[in-house]
Write a protein that holds these residues in place. Structure first.
Motif, PDB file in Angstrom:
ATOM      1  N   GLY A  17       0.808  -1.211   0.000  1.00 43.87           N
ATOM      2  CA  GLY A  17       0.000   0.000   0.000  1.00 43.87           C
ATOM      3  C   GLY A  17       0.844   1.265   0.000  1.00 43.87           C
ATOM      4  O   GLY A  17       0.554   2.220  -0.719  1.00 43.87           O
ATOM      5  N   LEU A  18       1.915   1.275   0.795  1.00 44.18           N
ATOM      6  CA  LEU A  18       2.784   2.445   0.841  1.00 44.18           C
ATOM      7  C   LEU A  18       3.534   2.647  -0.471  1.00 44.18           C
ATOM      8  O   LEU A  18       3.711   3.779  -0.923  1.00 44.18           O
ATOM      9  CB  LEU A  18       3.764   2.325   2.006  1.00 44.18           C
ATOM     10  CG  LEU A  18       3.136   2.446   3.394  1.00 44.18           C
ATOM     11  CD1 LEU A  18       4.184   2.176   4.464  1.00 44.18           C
ATOM     12  CD2 LEU A  18       2.483   3.796   3.585  1.00 44.18           C
ATOM     13  N   VAL A  19       3.951   1.547  -1.081  1.00 45.90           N
ATOM     14  CA  VAL A  19       4.636   1.654  -2.379  1.00 45.90           C
ATOM     15  C   VAL A  19       3.683   2.214  -3.432  1.00 45.90           C
ATOM     16  O   VAL A  19       4.057   3.105  -4.206  1.00 45.90           O
ATOM     17  CB  VAL A  19       5.200   0.287  -2.818  1.00 45.90           C
ATOM     18  CG1 VAL A  19       5.626   0.303  -4.267  1.00 45.90           C
ATOM     19  CG2 VAL A  19       6.355  -0.122  -1.924  1.00 45.90           C
ATOM     20  N   LEU A  20       2.461   1.730  -3.462  1.00 46.35           N
ATOM     21  CA  LEU A  20       1.489   2.234  -4.438  1.00 46.35           C
ATOM     22  C   LEU A  20       1.153   3.701  -4.186  1.00 46.35           C
ATOM     23  O   LEU A  20       1.038   4.493  -5.117  1.00 46.35           O
ATOM     24  CB  LEU A  20       0.218   1.383  -4.414  1.00 46.35           C
ATOM     25  CG  LEU A  20       0.343  -0.002  -5.034  1.00 46.35           C
ATOM     26  CD1 LEU A  20      -0.917  -0.811  -4.771  1.00 46.35           C
ATOM     27  CD2 LEU A  20       0.602   0.101  -6.518  1.00 46.35           C
ATOM     28  N   LEU A  21       0.993   4.080  -2.917  1.00 45.61           N
ATOM     29  CA  LEU A  21       0.699   5.476  -2.614  1.00 45.61           C
ATOM     30  C   LEU A  21       1.861   6.395  -2.960  1.00 45.61           C
ATOM     31  O   LEU A  21       1.656   7.556  -3.308  1.00 45.61           O
ATOM     32  CB  LEU A  21       0.345   5.636  -1.143  1.00 45.61           C
ATOM     33  CG  LEU A  21      -1.108   5.402  -0.782  1.00 45.61           C
ATOM     34  CD1 LEU A  21      -1.317   5.505   0.709  1.00 45.61           C
ATOM     35  CD2 LEU A  21      -2.004   6.371  -1.505  1.00 45.61           C
ATOM     36  N   SER A  22       3.071   5.876  -2.883  1.00 46.03           N
ATOM     37  CA  SER A  22       4.226   6.703  -3.235  1.00 46.03           C
ATOM     38  C   SER A  22       4.210   7.063  -4.723  1.00 46.03           C
ATOM     39  O   SER A  22       4.793   8.066  -5.122  1.00 46.03           O
ATOM     40  CB  SER A  22       5.529   6.006  -2.865  1.00 46.03           C
ATOM     41  OG  SER A  22       5.769   4.910  -3.721  1.00 46.03           O
ATOM     42  N   LEU A  23       3.523   6.268  -5.537  1.00 47.02           N
ATOM     43  CA  LEU A  23       3.415   6.576  -6.965  1.00 47.02           C
ATOM     44  C   LEU A  23       2.624   7.855  -7.215  1.00 47.02           C
ATOM     45  O   LEU A  23       2.773   8.479  -8.257  1.00 47.02           O
ATOM     46  CB  LEU A  23       2.749   5.421  -7.715  1.00 47.02           C
ATOM     47  CG  LEU A  23       3.521   4.115  -7.788  1.00 47.02           C
ATOM     48  CD1 LEU A  23       2.676   3.051  -8.467  1.00 47.02           C
ATOM     49  CD2 LEU A  23       4.828   4.307  -8.519  1.00 47.02           C
ATOM     50  N   VAL A  24       1.792   8.240  -6.252  1.00 49.98           N
ATOM     51  CA  VAL A  24       1.005   9.457  -6.411  1.00 49.98           C
ATOM     52  C   VAL A  24       1.886  10.688  -6.229  1.00 49.98           C
ATOM     53  O   VAL A  24       1.732  11.685  -6.915  1.00 49.98           O
ATOM     54  CB  VAL A  24      -0.160   9.483  -5.397  1.00 49.98           C
ATOM     55  CG1 VAL A  24      -0.908  10.792  -5.451  1.00 49.98           C
ATOM     56  CG2 VAL A  24      -1.101   8.330  -5.659  1.00 49.98           C
ATOM     57  N   PHE A  25       2.841  10.607  -5.291  1.00 50.56           N
ATOM     58  CA  PHE A  25       3.631  11.781  -4.926  1.00 50.56           C
ATOM     59  C   PHE A  25       5.041  11.784  -5.517  1.00 50.56           C
ATOM     60  O   PHE A  25       5.608  12.834  -5.759  1.00 50.56           O
ATOM     61  CB  PHE A  25       3.719  11.869  -3.405  1.00 50.56           C
ATOM     62  CG  PHE A  25       2.369  11.895  -2.750  1.00 50.56           C
ATOM     63  CD1 PHE A  25       1.571  13.018  -2.829  1.00 50.56           C
ATOM     64  CD2 PHE A  25       1.882  10.785  -2.098  1.00 50.56           C
ATOM     65  CE1 PHE A  25       0.320  13.045  -2.237  1.00 50.56           C
ATOM     66  CE2 PHE A  25       0.636  10.803  -1.498  1.00 50.56           C
ATOM     67  CZ  PHE A  25      -0.149  11.934  -1.573  1.00 50.56           C
ATOM     68  N   VAL A  26       5.617  10.599  -5.718  1.00 53.14           N
ATOM     69  CA  VAL A  26       6.991  10.488  -6.208  1.00 53.14           C
ATOM     70  C   VAL A  26       6.976   9.570  -7.429  1.00 53.14           C
ATOM     71  O   VAL A  26       6.128   8.712  -7.564  1.00 53.14           O
ATOM     72  CB  VAL A  26       7.901   9.864  -5.123  1.00 53.14           C
ATOM     73  CG1 VAL A  26       9.339   9.824  -5.576  1.00 53.14           C
ATOM     74  CG2 VAL A  26       7.771  10.626  -3.817  1.00 53.14           C
ATOM     75  N   GLY A  27       7.932   9.715  -8.285  1.00 52.15           N
ATOM     76  CA  GLY A  27       8.024   8.839  -9.446  1.00 52.15           C
ATOM     77  C   GLY A  27       7.146   9.317 -10.578  1.00 52.15           C
ATOM     78  O   GLY A  27       7.108  10.510 -10.878  1.00 52.15           O
ATOM     79  N   PRO A  28       6.404   8.411 -11.194  1.00 47.90           N
ATOM     80  CA  PRO A  28       5.610   8.804 -12.368  1.00 47.90           C
ATOM     81  C   PRO A  28       4.400   9.672 -12.027  1.00 47.90           C
ATOM     82  O   PRO A  28       3.766  10.212 -12.912  1.00 47.90           O
ATOM     83  CB  PRO A  28       5.171   7.467 -12.961  1.00 47.90           C
ATOM     84  CG  PRO A  28       5.264   6.491 -11.863  1.00 47.90           C
ATOM     85  CD  PRO A  28       6.350   6.987 -10.945  1.00 47.90           C
ATOM     86  N   GLN A  29       4.075   9.833 -10.758  1.00 46.50           N
ATOM     87  CA  GLN A  29       2.944  10.637 -10.286  1.00 46.50           C
ATOM     88  C   GLN A  29       1.652  10.283 -11.010  1.00 46.50           C
ATOM     89  O   GLN A  29       0.971  11.132 -11.581  1.00 46.50           O
ATOM     90  CB  GLN A  29       3.262  12.124 -10.396  1.00 46.50           C
ATOM     91  CG  GLN A  29       4.420  12.518  -9.529  1.00 46.50           C
ATOM     92  CD  GLN A  29       4.748  13.993  -9.621  1.00 46.50           C
ATOM     93  OE1 GLN A  29       4.313  14.675 -10.529  1.00 46.50           O
ATOM     94  NE2 GLN A  29       5.520  14.470  -8.676  1.00 46.50           N
TER      95      GLN A  29
END
Length: 64
Positions: A17-29
């Protein structure tokens, strides 16, 4: 609702869940990262609706 998830399953769901949520703020956004809320909520309450439907239970059984 009875709990149907064990400790290891809950930890794995929190990490995913934390890895997926990080996609919202960091990375491909990408907005697809908001799907990470689902594993976080199921880990927090300890109940997976899909497990209930299928009949899977990863939590240890209580001995009487």
């Amino acid at each position: 609702m009875t709990k149907n998830m064990g400790s290891a399953d809950r930890v794995i769901r929190v990490i995913i869940g934390l890895v997926l949520l990080s996609l919202v703020f960091v990375g491909p956004q990408t907005p697809w990262g908001w799907i990470g809320i689902i594993p976080l909520v199921t880990a927090a309450i300890g109940v997976c609706p899909l497990y209930s439907i299928i009949g899977i239970k990863t939590c240890p059984t209580k001995r009487s």
